[in-house]
Design a protein around this motif. Sequence first.
Motif, PDB file in Angstrom:
ATOM      1  N   ARG A 184       0.828  -1.212   0.000  1.00  0.00           N
ATOM      2  CA  ARG A 184       0.000   0.000   0.000  1.00  0.00           C
ATOM      3  C   ARG A 184       0.866   1.268   0.000  1.00  0.00           C
ATOM      4  N   LEU A 225       0.399   6.630  -1.667  1.00  0.00           N
ATOM      5  CA  LEU A 225      -0.311   5.952  -0.581  1.00  0.00           C
ATOM      6  C   LEU A 225      -1.709   5.542  -1.048  1.00  0.00           C
ATOM      7  N   LEU A 260      -4.667   2.895   3.050  1.00  0.00           N
ATOM      8  CA  LEU A 260      -3.858   2.806   4.262  1.00  0.00           C
ATOM      9  C   LEU A 260      -4.700   2.403   5.460  1.00  0.00           C
ATOM     10  N   ASP A 282      -0.873   3.222  10.094  1.00  0.00           N
ATOM     11  CA  ASP A 282       0.112   3.868   9.214  1.00  0.00           C
ATOM     12  C   ASP A 282       0.284   5.342   9.560  1.00  0.00           C
TER      13      ASP A 282
END
Lengths: 115, 114
Positions: free
Chosen positions: B63, B78, B81, B85
């Motif tokens: 990811r 990104l 997520l 994270d």
Amino acid sequence: KQEVTQIPAALSVPEGENLVLNCSFTDSAIYNLQWFRQDPGKGLTSLLLIQSSQREQTSGRLNASLDKSSGRSTLYIAASQPGDSATYLCAVSPYSGAGSYQLTFGKGTKLSVIP
Amino acid sequence: ETGVTQTPRHLVMGMTNKKSLKCEQHLGHNAMYWYKQSAKKPLELMFVYSLEERVENNSVPSRFSPECPNSSHLFLHLHTLQPEDSALYLCASALRVSHHNEQFFGPGTRLTVL
């Protein structure tokens, strides 16, 4: 696997005091050791870099020492000021081998200098 | 602009969003790095690029997708997520990928995943 420990995790001192921050590492086969300063929510500023062949480095009120054989480094701050308040990070780079560019960091010591 | 810059400085995103972090270095360096700094954990190296070629991927979930179009720019894409994270993402550069070379850090992007 290299591990870096910093003690204490937090330190509060009155303005004007001299203080010592400690860093220890488990594998003495290092190429260099760096001390960084990090202000809240900010990036890292390099303070001092000590090569493995050196015993100490000085910059202004800061003095960093390295004892590679015992796996220890200290950062000495003379005549502390409120502006010194920050988190101080220690990092080592391995001497050789795959991934020798990788820095291993400690968790840091959060310093507060009280006016 | 001098040194290493990062944008945005703060980012809040939902788990289904796609966003990108940008890093730019004005130091003429050939190596660039992405680090993650989570609360109460040491900095973790995520990716390393040398002259636009990835030389390290430290078991980072897919990811997170890095991109290095040239030696001055580094992106971290990104998508999907997780809340864990959420962290400060730091970019660094060095003259070369080597333990001889000091790394210079940017100010970081504070990421919050809701």
